[in-house]
Scaffold this active site. Structure first.
Site, mmCIF file in Angstrom:
data_model
loop_
_atom_site.group_PDB
_atom_site.id
_atom_site.type_symbol
_atom_site.label_atom_id
_atom_site.label_comp_id
_atom_site.label_asym_id
_atom_site.label_seq_id
_atom_site.Cartn_x
_atom_site.Cartn_y
_atom_site.Cartn_z
ATOM 1 N N LYS A 163 0.810 -1.218 0.000
ATOM 2 C CA LYS A 163 0.000 0.000 0.000
ATOM 3 C C LYS A 163 0.849 1.277 0.000
ATOM 4 C CE LYS A 163 -1.148 -0.780 4.910
ATOM 5 N NZ LYS A 163 -0.608 -2.163 4.964
ATOM 6 N N ASN A 206 -1.165 6.263 7.175
ATOM 7 C CA ASN A 206 -0.292 5.232 7.750
ATOM 8 C C ASN A 206 1.068 5.173 7.065
ATOM 9 O OD1 ASN A 206 0.079 2.923 9.543
ATOM 10 N ND2 ASN A 206 -0.010 1.660 7.706
ATOM 11 N N HIS A 248 -1.096 -9.482 11.643
ATOM 12 C CA HIS A 248 -1.617 -8.974 12.912
ATOM 13 C C HIS A 248 -2.542 -9.985 13.604
ATOM 14 C CE1 HIS A 248 0.083 -5.229 11.584
ATOM 15 N NE2 HIS A 248 -0.733 -5.165 10.558
#
Length: 453
Positions: free
Chosen positions: A120, A143, A193
């Site tokens: 990303k 982010n 995660h």
């Protein structure tokens, strides 16, 4: 207990850069806030004391009363909303929000929103180059890391923009109710995660929040998780390998050449790109699809994608020592990213890959890395807290070494390499056991390589 509703405070949960940007935003709005952080010395504390000496803060163990008596909690992405104190506040009727949610309600200009398990930052940086070539006045944040990092709320102070380009993590999306993006995309999807989510489906649901209220979606047609779970009438663009259909980006082949193409229109040859690897071809296709969705001039697109040379810590070439190339892919913090790096580099070099990996596993399953290493790899060198756990996934025939630190890993890697090979740092793990962040890890690798010359 009776609570005076007029006296309730906005409580910012988690300091750091994002929390500090929230303090600044509310201070400029004339609203009183309190900051809480479970860490005794959180990043940004010195700046908070200097810039906002009147802002009250609580550090260390959370005080439940602070949470359940708040007007709203503005939760930084580093903290899960499943924290017991946050869940208790929610049950008490306290509003739970985050900086991206607040930002989306404050700005009038269109938002381009990008998420995904991998790539990303590269796609966002590439799209930023395209927007720059097109002369757009845009805000860039979310982010991102390094020089491109800017919390979303800090963009508001920069004045009006033509549009905003945001890279968003699943953590940020957890507290984002209705982003309302002009264009939104989930580039790809792989397990990450797992120490934060109940499972892969839970992680996927967090990513899917990027589509809430969006006007257009860009999907990876080869990844089912990239598709919105709920149809909302948004216009659809897609990208992927193979020939593209309507509103699609893909590859066209002519003889031995391959071209980035929109439908049947060739844009540029793959050979003209400065980035390499199948994953980076997909990144280019995604960036072009996003640009097409907001009607960017094709000349600007062509110029930007042929000039873009990649980002630091993402398969970044470092040095050639005795015919061995060293690459820094410290941003490879999950299994999918490392698989992509191994495959992309493996296809690009004449020899084999010596992989340096390891760190904090985050509950990951490393099985997907095994066939990639069996095909392209030569030696596995492991560092960090979960090195032994990671090693257990690989075949006994895989030549594996454990290194004490990055310097040791680089030295051992060179010892087991020959001309034509590549030493690749792509850890597939988080960095916080040994380093401040993935950038610090990448710089440590580059410094270690320098000492070998």
């Amino acid at each position: 207990m009776t609570i005076d509703l007029d006296s309730r405070l906005t409580v910012i949960v988690g300091l750091g850069a994002t929390g500090l940007s929230c303090v600044k935003y509310f201070a400029q709005a004339g609203e009183k806030v309190k900051v809480v952080d479970s860490r005794d010395e959180p990043p940004g504390l010195a700046a908070l004391k200097e810039l906002y000496p009147d802002v009250e803060y609580e550090l260390g163990d959370f005080n439940l009363q602070t949470f359940i008596t708040a007007k709203q909690l503005v939760v930084s992405p580093g903290l899960s909303i499943r924290c017991p104190e946050i869940e208790a506040a929610k049950k008490a009727g306290v509003v739970i929000t985050g900086d991206i949610d607040i930002f989306s309600k404050q700005v009038a200009a269109p938002i381009i929103a990008v998420t995904g398990s991998n790539g990303k930052s590269t796609v966002v940086a590439m799209l930023a180059e395209i927007l720059g070539k097109a002369g757009k006045n845009f805000g860039l944040g979310g982010n991102l890391d390094g020089d491109n990092f800017k919390p979303a709320l800090d963009l508001i102070a920069e004045g009006e923009k033509d549009l905003y380009l945001l890279e968003l993590s699943s953590f940020q999306l957890e507290t984002t109710e209705n982003l309302g993006a002009r264009v939104a995309t989930i580039l790809n999807f792989s397990a990450d995660h797992m120490d934060r989510y109940e499972g892969i489906d839970d992680y996927h649901r967090a990513k899917q929040r990027i589509f809430n209220g969006c006007k257009q979606v860009v999907i990876n047609r080869d990844v089912k998780e990239s598709y919105p779970l709920e149809k909302n009438g948004a216009a659809v663009w897609d990208f992927g390998f193979g020939r593209a259909g309507v509103n699609g980006m893909g590859l066209l082949e002519e003889g031995e050449d391959k071209y980035i193409a929109y439908q049947l229109e060739k844009i540029v040859s793959v050979n003209e790109l400065k980035v390499f690897g199948q994953h980076n071809i997909l990144n280019v296709l995604a960036a072009v699809a996003l640009a097409m969705a907001i009607d960017i001039n094709m000349n600007a697109i062509k110029a930007a994608i042929t000039e873009f040379s990649g980002l630091p810590h993402r398969c970044q070439w470092v040095a050639n020592i005795e015919g061995v190339d060293f690459y820094n892919d410290s941003k490879g913090t999950n299994v999918g990213a490392t698989v992509a790096a191994v495959e992309g580099l493996g296809e690009h070099i004449p020899g084999h890959i010596v992989l340096i990996a390891g760190g904090i596993a985050k509950g990951a399953n490393f099985s997907a890395l095994v066939p990639a290493m069996n095909k392209w790899g030569k030696v596995l060198i492991l560092i960090g807290q979960d090195a032994a756990e990671m090693a257990s996934y690989f075949d006994k025939e895989t030549q594996t070494y454990f290194a004490s630190d990055m310097q040791d890993a680089a030295r051992v890697a060179l010892q087991h390499s020959t001309a034509g090979d590549a030493v690749l740092l792509s850890p597939a793990c988080a960095s916080f056991d040994m380093f401040e962040n993935f950038q610090h890890r990448g710089f440590a690798f580059m410094k270690s390589v320098e000492t070998l010359q």
